[in-house]
Design an enzyme around this catalytic site. Structure first.
Site, PDB file in Angstrom:
ATOM      1  N   TYR A  12       6.613 -11.711   4.954  1.00 21.19           N
ATOM      2  CA  TYR A  12       5.412 -11.266   4.242  1.00 21.19           C
ATOM      3  C   TYR A  12       5.049 -12.331   3.218  1.00 21.19           C
ATOM      4  O   TYR A  12       5.731 -12.498   2.208  1.00 21.19           O
ATOM      5  CB  TYR A  12       5.695  -9.924   3.582  1.00 21.19           C
ATOM      6  CG  TYR A  12       4.519  -9.239   2.931  1.00 21.19           C
ATOM      7  CD1 TYR A  12       3.219  -9.722   3.034  1.00 21.19           C
ATOM      8  CD2 TYR A  12       4.719  -8.074   2.202  1.00 21.19           C
ATOM      9  CE1 TYR A  12       2.157  -9.073   2.437  1.00 21.19           C
ATOM     10  CE2 TYR A  12       3.663  -7.406   1.601  1.00 21.19           C
ATOM     11  CZ  TYR A  12       2.385  -7.916   1.722  1.00 21.19           C
ATOM     12  OH  TYR A  12       1.332  -7.261   1.118  1.00 21.19           O
TER      13      TYR A  12
ATOM     14  N   LYS B  96       3.237 -11.315   8.225  1.00 21.04           N
ATOM     15  CA  LYS B  96       2.072 -10.660   7.656  1.00 21.04           C
ATOM     16  C   LYS B  96       1.499 -11.637   6.646  1.00 21.04           C
ATOM     17  O   LYS B  96       2.151 -11.981   5.658  1.00 21.04           O
ATOM     18  CB  LYS B  96       2.442  -9.346   6.974  1.00 21.04           C
ATOM     19  CG  LYS B  96       1.231  -8.671   6.329  1.00 21.04           C
ATOM     20  CD  LYS B  96       1.604  -7.438   5.532  1.00 21.04           C
ATOM     21  CE  LYS B  96       0.380  -6.884   4.813  1.00 21.04           C
ATOM     22  NZ  LYS B  96       0.716  -5.738   3.922  1.00 21.04           N
TER      23      LYS B  96
ATOM     24  N   THR C 170       0.825  -1.206   0.000  1.00 16.37           N
ATOM     25  CA  THR C 170       0.000   0.000   0.000  1.00 16.37           C
ATOM     26  C   THR C 170       0.857   1.252   0.000  1.00 16.37           C
ATOM     27  O   THR C 170       0.439   2.309  -0.476  1.00 16.37           O
ATOM     28  CB  THR C 170      -0.948  -0.016   1.211  1.00 16.37           C
ATOM     29  OG1 THR C 170      -1.705  -1.229   1.185  1.00 16.37           O
ATOM     30  CG2 THR C 170      -1.895   1.158   1.212  1.00 16.37           C
TER      31      THR C 170
ATOM     32  N   VAL D 140      -2.389  -5.953   9.730  1.00 15.11           N
ATOM     33  CA  VAL D 140      -1.764  -4.872   8.963  1.00 15.11           C
ATOM     34  C   VAL D 140      -2.773  -4.528   7.880  1.00 15.11           C
ATOM     35  O   VAL D 140      -2.982  -5.298   6.950  1.00 15.11           O
ATOM     36  CB  VAL D 140      -0.414  -5.311   8.357  1.00 15.11           C
ATOM     37  CG1 VAL D 140       0.184  -4.175   7.537  1.00 15.11           C
ATOM     38  CG2 VAL D 140       0.556  -5.741   9.457  1.00 15.11           C
TER      39      VAL D 140
END
Length: 283
Positions: free
Chosen positions: A125, A153, A37, A193
């Site tokens: 991630y 994440k 993002t 998150v």
């Protein structure tokens, strides 16, 4: 957190400070910078470090800052991790190397080399839909033995695999998909998150607060109430970065344009997002 840019496309550090302060004031325990993002593929190494320093200045030392350092190149990832440590980050978000699709042995070696290179705790991630490569549960379990690999994440959409890792490790799992905020928390996750929290941080936080208070019925209702906004921002054909910046801009908050190859939301799309947002906050 989105990365605010000026109207001419430069890094808007003042906007980043203001947005970061707002997010913390409205319930975010910590911030993740330079993630998906945050448009990490189109920000320079120097911009990533400058962003950490600016946000640290805005929120102080008590707010954990995790910054994206993952790339498709192990050497470059190590360099970014070292620079993030110098800039004052508290952790590095390390995505699975993308495009080259390394096998699991190479994925594991990549993460270990990055974790060995600096003193930063590492957040793995796992987002195979973007990288093309999963961090398989058994790989995750082995990596959990490294003293600086501490969290994940998760955007794997493999709920069974997640629970296998939770049962066998002490890794802190964070939902990387907003529709999984409550579901992952309920089976032992550490939090989330969130892209949607750029716009409504207090409303996303309220889901976990209700669960922590033992009011699971309210937690479920709050997650369900958030669903139309999640769908509008994350599953309506535009990347979350584009929708988050469109909404933030409509609300007069720091955002600015996206960088190419992303394109801004059309007026029609931005109007639709604002309508869903207004209906949500009025509920």
């Amino acid at each position: 957190m989105v990365t605010p840019f000026t109207e001419t496309g430069g890094l808007d550090l003042d906007g980043a400070r203001r947005l970061a302060a707002r997010l913390v004031a409205r319930g975010c325990d910590g911030l993740v910078l330079s993630g998906t993002t945050g448009e990490s593929p189109t920000t320079t190494d120097a911009e990533k470090s400058a962003l950490v320093r600016a946000v640290r200045e805005a929120v102080g030392d008590g707010v954990p800052l995790v910054t994206g350092v993952g790339t498709a190149d192990t050497r470059h990832t190590v360099e970014l991790a070292l620079e993030a440590e110098k800039a004052g980050a508290d952790g590095g978000l390390v995505v699975t190397p993308y495009y080259s699709r390394p096998p699991q042995e190479a994925v594991e070696a990549h993460f270990r080399e990055v974790a060995d290179a600096s003193g930063l705790p590492v957040v793995l991630y796992d987002i195979p839909g973007r990288t093309g490569t999963r961090i398989e549960p058994e790989t995750m379990i082995r990596l959990a033995g490294h003293p600086r690999i501490v969290a994940v994440k998760d955007c794997s959409y493999d709920f069974l695999g997640i629970q296998k890792v939770l049962e066998r490790t002490e890794l802190a799992y964070y939902a990387g998909c907003d529709e999984h905020v409550l579901a992952l928390y309920a089976v032992g996750g550490a939090g989330y998150v969130s892209t949607v929290a750029n716009v409504v941080p207090d409303r996303v936080r309220a889901i976990l607060d209700a669960f922590d208070a033992g009011d699971t019925r309210t937690a479920a209702r709050l997650q369900q109430r958030l669903t139309p906004l999640i769908e509008a921002m994350m599953s309506a054909g535009l990347p979350g970065t584009v929708t988050a910046k469109a909404l933030l801009s409509r609300l007069g908050l720091p955002a600015g344009p996206v960088r190419a190859p992303l394109r801004p939301a059309s007026r029609e799309a931005a109007d639709g997002l604002r309508a869903v947002y207004e209906e949500f906050v009025a509920a």
